[in-house]
Design a protein around this motif. Structure first.
Motif, PDB file in Angstrom:
ATOM      1  N   VAL A  18      38.550  51.452  24.694  1.00 15.96           N
ATOM      2  CA  VAL A  18      38.257  50.063  25.048  1.00 15.96           C
ATOM      3  C   VAL A  18      38.351  49.877  26.562  1.00 15.96           C
ATOM      4  O   VAL A  18      37.540  49.173  27.166  1.00 15.96           O
ATOM      5  CB  VAL A  18      39.218  49.100  24.307  1.00 15.96           C
ATOM      6  N   MET A  19      39.327  50.513  27.183  1.00 19.72           N
ATOM      7  CA  MET A  19      39.485  50.373  28.635  1.00 19.72           C
ATOM      8  C   MET A  19      38.311  50.989  29.386  1.00 19.72           C
ATOM      9  O   MET A  19      37.939  50.505  30.456  1.00 19.72           O
ATOM     10  CB  MET A  19      40.798  51.005  29.101  1.00 19.72           C
ATOM     11  N   ASP A  20      37.720  52.053  28.853  1.00 15.99           N
ATOM     12  CA  ASP A  20      36.525  52.625  29.468  1.00 15.99           C
ATOM     13  C   ASP A  20      35.393  51.602  29.467  1.00 15.99           C
ATOM     14  O   ASP A  20      34.687  51.428  30.463  1.00 15.99           O
ATOM     15  CB  ASP A  20      36.078  53.885  28.733  1.00 15.99           C
ATOM     16  N   VAL A  21      35.237  50.911  28.351  1.00 15.77           N
ATOM     17  CA  VAL A  21      34.187  49.893  28.236  1.00 15.77           C
ATOM     18  C   VAL A  21      34.481  48.734  29.188  1.00 15.77           C
ATOM     19  O   VAL A  21      33.582  48.245  29.883  1.00 15.77           O
ATOM     20  CB  VAL A  21      34.053  49.405  26.780  1.00 15.77           C
ATOM     21  N   VAL A  22      35.733  48.298  29.243  1.00 11.71           N
ATOM     22  CA  VAL A  22      36.107  47.201  30.145  1.00 11.71           C
ATOM     23  C   VAL A  22      35.811  47.588  31.591  1.00 11.71           C
ATOM     24  O   VAL A  22      35.262  46.790  32.358  1.00 11.71           O
ATOM     25  CB  VAL A  22      37.600  46.835  29.963  1.00 11.71           C
ATOM     26  N   LEU A  23      36.141  48.811  31.968  1.00 11.05           N
ATOM     27  CA  LEU A  23      35.883  49.251  33.335  1.00 11.05           C
ATOM     28  C   LEU A  23      34.382  49.314  33.620  1.00 11.05           C
ATOM     29  O   LEU A  23      33.937  48.893  34.694  1.00 11.05           O
ATOM     30  CB  LEU A  23      36.511  50.615  33.611  1.00 11.05           C
ATOM     31  N   LEU A  24      33.603  49.801  32.688  1.00  5.20           N
ATOM     32  CA  LEU A  24      32.156  49.884  32.904  1.00  5.20           C
ATOM     33  C   LEU A  24      31.514  48.507  32.990  1.00  5.20           C
ATOM     34  O   LEU A  24      30.620  48.285  33.812  1.00  5.20           O
ATOM     35  CB  LEU A  24      31.505  50.725  31.814  1.00  5.20           C
ATOM     36  N   VAL A  25      31.975  47.563  32.182  1.00  7.58           N
ATOM     37  CA  VAL A  25      31.461  46.189  32.282  1.00  7.58           C
ATOM     38  C   VAL A  25      31.870  45.593  33.630  1.00  7.58           C
ATOM     39  O   VAL A  25      31.064  44.932  34.301  1.00  7.58           O
ATOM     40  CB  VAL A  25      31.955  45.330  31.100  1.00  7.58           C
ATOM     41  N   GLY A  26      33.101  45.828  34.035  1.00  5.00           N
ATOM     42  CA  GLY A  26      33.550  45.362  35.355  1.00  5.00           C
ATOM     43  C   GLY A  26      32.747  45.979  36.480  1.00  5.00           C
ATOM     44  O   GLY A  26      32.409  45.308  37.463  1.00  5.00           O
ATOM     45  N   ILE A  80      34.788  40.256  45.550  1.00  2.00           N
ATOM     46  CA  ILE A  80      36.113  40.621  46.083  1.00  2.00           C
ATOM     47  C   ILE A  80      37.110  40.809  44.938  1.00  2.00           C
ATOM     48  O   ILE A  80      37.821  41.820  44.870  1.00  2.00           O
ATOM     49  CB  ILE A  80      36.607  39.558  47.082  1.00  2.00           C
ATOM     50  N   VAL A  81      37.150  39.848  44.015  1.00  2.00           N
ATOM     51  CA  VAL A  81      38.075  39.946  42.875  1.00  2.00           C
ATOM     52  C   VAL A  81      37.705  41.143  41.995  1.00  2.00           C
ATOM     53  O   VAL A  81      38.580  41.855  41.493  1.00  2.00           O
ATOM     54  CB  VAL A  81      38.068  38.633  42.058  1.00  2.00           C
ATOM     55  N   LEU A  86      38.779  46.412  39.547  1.00  2.00           N
ATOM     56  CA  LEU A  86      38.406  47.798  39.249  1.00  2.00           C
ATOM     57  C   LEU A  86      39.479  48.770  39.708  1.00  2.00           C
ATOM     58  O   LEU A  86      39.800  49.727  38.999  1.00  2.00           O
ATOM     59  CB  LEU A  86      37.069  48.139  39.901  1.00  2.00           C
ATOM     60  N   VAL A  87      40.046  48.524  40.864  1.00  2.00           N
ATOM     61  CA  VAL A  87      41.122  49.395  41.354  1.00  2.00           C
ATOM     62  C   VAL A  87      42.325  49.313  40.413  1.00  2.00           C
ATOM     63  O   VAL A  87      42.967  50.328  40.119  1.00  2.00           O
ATOM     64  CB  VAL A  87      41.512  49.023  42.804  1.00  2.00           C
ATOM     65  N   GLY A  88      42.610  48.113  39.906  1.00  2.00           N
ATOM     66  CA  GLY A  88      43.732  47.947  38.984  1.00  2.00           C
ATOM     67  C   GLY A  88      43.496  48.557  37.616  1.00  2.00           C
ATOM     68  O   GLY A  88      44.419  49.065  36.983  1.00  2.00           O
ATOM     69  N   LEU A  89      42.253  48.522  37.138  1.00  2.00           N
ATOM     70  CA  LEU A  89      41.930  49.064  35.815  1.00  2.00           C
ATOM     71  C   LEU A  89      41.751  50.580  35.813  1.00  2.00           C
ATOM     72  O   LEU A  89      41.971  51.233  34.797  1.00  2.00           O
ATOM     73  CB  LEU A  89      40.639  48.427  35.291  1.00  2.00           C
ATOM     74  N   LEU A  95      38.271  57.753  33.452  1.00  2.00           N
ATOM     75  CA  LEU A  95      37.703  58.079  34.758  1.00  2.00           C
ATOM     76  C   LEU A  95      38.765  58.504  35.769  1.00  2.00           C
ATOM     77  O   LEU A  95      38.439  59.081  36.793  1.00  2.00           O
ATOM     78  CB  LEU A  95      36.913  56.886  35.299  1.00  2.00           C
ATOM     79  N   VAL A  96      40.023  58.243  35.483  1.00  2.00           N
ATOM     80  CA  VAL A  96      41.090  58.651  36.388  1.00  2.00           C
ATOM     81  C   VAL A  96      41.145  60.181  36.509  1.00  2.00           C
ATOM     82  O   VAL A  96      41.609  60.718  37.507  1.00  2.00           O
ATOM     83  CB  VAL A  96      42.450  58.069  35.950  1.00  2.00           C
ATOM     84  N   HIS A  97      40.602  60.885  35.517  1.00  2.52           N
ATOM     85  CA  HIS A  97      40.588  62.343  35.578  1.00  2.52           C
ATOM     86  C   HIS A  97      39.738  62.850  36.735  1.00  2.52           C
ATOM     87  O   HIS A  97      39.862  63.997  37.157  1.00  2.52           O
ATOM     88  CB  HIS A  97      40.098  62.936  34.258  1.00  2.52           C
ATOM     89  N   PHE A  98      38.881  61.997  37.252  1.00  5.02           N
ATOM     90  CA  PHE A  98      38.078  62.355  38.414  1.00  5.02           C
ATOM     91  C   PHE A  98      38.969  62.691  39.611  1.00  5.02           C
ATOM     92  O   PHE A  98      38.614  63.511  40.447  1.00  5.02           O
ATOM     93  CB  PHE A  98      37.142  61.185  38.767  1.00  5.02           C
TER      94      PHE A  98
END
Length: 129
Positions: A18-26, A80-81, A86-89, A95-98
């Protein structure tokens, strides 16, 4: 492309959280806000130097001065927000494995995942030997 890749291949969709989807939408919202700002607010280079840089400097000093950006248009504020969101998510997604060490992960060839045979198939084939 990331959204399409995550949505359609069944193997990738199965491991998408779900967090992957949230990040991609963001990320999609961030791109739209950035393009909107670039197209409709051509004065971006001047407000960036006059408002965003001092605001970012105040954030880095742990004393955010919101008054520097409060008069900017809504889409600029969304942008800006969105960047801070995105930095927080990012740490809570795959994607953090990058950022993993070793850094060669960035240039590695695509990983091929080979599934194992089911236990019943292996046992059955071994019994014929």
């Amino acid at each position: 492309m990331l959204m399409i890749r995550r949505a359609f291949p069944p193997r990738i969709r199965a491991i998408t959280s779900v967090m992957d989807v949230v990040l991609l939408v963001g990320l999609f919202v961030q791109v739209v806000a950035g393009i909107w700002t670039a197209i409709f607010y051509g004065w971006g280079s001047s407000w960036y130097a006059g408002a965003a840089v001092p605001y970012l400097w105040s954030v880095l000093q742990f004393n955010p001065n919101i008054s520097l950006v409060e008069n900017l248009p809504l889409m600029v504020k969304v942008h800006i927000v969105g960047a801070f969101s995105l930095v927080g998510l990012f740490p809570f997604t795959r994607l953090v494995h990058f950022l993993s060490l070793p850094i060669q992960y960035i240039w590695r060839s695509p990983q091929v995942v080979v599934g194992n045979q089911s236990v019943g198939a292996v046992t059955h084939s071994e019994s014929k030997l």
